[in-house]
Design a protein around this motif. Structure first.
Motif, PDB file in Angstrom:
ATOM      1  N   PRO A   1      19.264  73.833  81.521  1.00 26.38           N
ATOM      2  CA  PRO A   1      18.787  75.156  81.938  1.00 26.38           C
ATOM      3  C   PRO A   1      18.955  76.172  80.815  1.00 26.38           C
ATOM      4  N   GLN A   2      18.008  77.108  80.759  1.00 26.72           N
ATOM      5  CA  GLN A   2      18.020  78.121  79.705  1.00 26.72           C
ATOM      6  C   GLN A   2      18.138  79.518  80.327  1.00 26.72           C
ATOM      7  N   PRO A   3      19.231  80.227  80.043  1.00 24.43           N
ATOM      8  CA  PRO A   3      19.401  81.583  80.575  1.00 24.43           C
ATOM      9  C   PRO A   3      18.615  82.605  79.763  1.00 24.43           C
ATOM     10  N   TRP A   4      18.225  83.674  80.422  1.00 22.93           N
ATOM     11  CA  TRP A   4      17.591  84.812  79.743  1.00 22.93           C
ATOM     12  C   TRP A   4      18.637  85.909  79.595  1.00 22.93           C
TER      13      TRP A   4
ATOM     14  N   CYS B   1      16.569  90.455  68.948  1.00 26.88           N
ATOM     15  CA  CYS B   1      15.168  90.699  69.312  1.00 26.88           C
ATOM     16  C   CYS B   1      14.966  92.054  69.983  1.00 26.88           C
ATOM     17  N   GLY B   2      16.025  92.581  70.585  1.00 26.25           N
ATOM     18  CA  GLY B   2      15.897  93.868  71.252  1.00 26.25           C
ATOM     19  C   GLY B   2      15.327  93.787  72.647  1.00 26.25           C
ATOM     20  N   GLY B   3      15.449  92.653  73.305  1.00 22.81           N
ATOM     21  CA  GLY B   3      14.946  92.510  74.668  1.00 22.81           C
ATOM     22  C   GLY B   3      15.427  91.197  75.261  1.00 22.81           C
TER      23      GLY B   3
ATOM     24  N   CYS C   1      19.439  82.143  70.760  1.00 19.15           N
ATOM     25  CA  CYS C   1      18.134  82.687  71.142  1.00 19.15           C
ATOM     26  C   CYS C   1      17.031  81.774  70.613  1.00 19.15           C
ATOM     27  N   LEU C   2      16.055  81.476  71.447  1.00 19.88           N
ATOM     28  CA  LEU C   2      14.956  80.612  71.024  1.00 19.88           C
ATOM     29  C   LEU C   2      14.062  81.282  69.992  1.00 19.88           C
ATOM     30  N   ALA C   3      14.096  82.614  69.953  1.00 22.17           N
ATOM     31  CA  ALA C   3      13.214  83.338  69.037  1.00 22.17           C
ATOM     32  C   ALA C   3      13.866  83.608  67.686  1.00 22.17           C
ATOM     33  N   CYS C   4      15.142  84.031  67.688  1.00 20.12           N
ATOM     34  CA  CYS C   4      15.737  84.485  66.431  1.00 20.12           C
ATOM     35  C   CYS C   4      17.056  83.788  66.074  1.00 20.12           C
TER      36      CYS C   4
END
Length: 211
Positions: free
Chosen positions: A17-20, A26-28, A55-58
């Motif tokens: 599972p991946q939490p948000w 990223c600032g969000g 974080c998957l993005a950064c």
């Protein structure tokens, strides 16, 4: 004489599972994945333990608390050893704990993809009932009906008809068991006495043998 073909299916989800979490990089809100790494911090006889997510993005990290300010004497020695060695099995079990994640995040993504291992537990040449035992070591978002439809190649309509007609039974007393998530220890028994293709169709699918 026994007339049951007993099989065991072990289901292992592929993605934890991946939490948000609010990502400072990223600032969000962003989805985070488990890095399979533990961080420990000792302060005297007290210990903090976190499971590190990225974080998957950064790739910014987030430390998910396992426990904080816990006296070392109060920690199970096996758990302490697992934390100190970054034991992969212990970490995997902790990563597949969606309830712990929900307490720390605004949203948790779960994934239905899984690996499955099938093995014969009991076999007889004149079987008429198929019994499936589910081994689910980690919480899974897969529903029982979707699992059976996928692995036994039957339609959901037929599956429901078998259940309503008493030809498909489980060890649960819930009427909606087919729509519930699969659980460790679930047993499914299907009466196939009227099916002439038990050996040619049902058995290969249930046991993982080639059709």
């Amino acid at each position: 004489m026994c007339s049951t073909l007993r099989v065991r299916w072990t289901i292992l989800p592929k993605t934890a599972p991946q939490p948000w979490i609010a990502c400072s990089g990223c600032g969000g809100l962003r989805a985070f994945r488990c890095s399979d790494k533990i961080r420990l911090n000792a302060n005297g006889r007290r210990l903090d333990a976190w499971l590190i997510y990225k974080c998957l993005a950064c790739e910014k990290t987030w430390n998910r608390p396992i426990f904080e300010r816990r006296n070392v004497r109060d920690i199970d020695p096996a758990i302490l050893a697992a934390l100190q060695s970054n034991d992969p099995d212990w970490i995997r079990a902790e990563a597949f704990n969606p309830e712990a994640l929900r307490r720390k995040s605004q949203r948790v993504d779960e994934f239905a993809e899984f690996d499955i291992a099938k093995e014969i537990r009991q076999e007889t040449s004149d079987w008429t009932t198929l019994e499936i035992e589910l081994i689910v070591p980690f919480p899974s978002s897969t529903r029982l009906d979707r699992l059976l439809v996928s692995e036994l190649k039957v339609s959901r309509t037929r599956l429901q008809a078998l259940h309503e007609g008493g030809m498909l039974r489980t060890n649960s007393d819930r009427d909606d068991v087919l729509r519930r998530r699969i659980r460790d220890g679930t047993r499914v028994a299907v009466d196939l006495a009227a099916e002439t293709d038990r050996e040619q169709w049902w058995k290969p699918l249930a046991t993982g043998s080639p059709l």
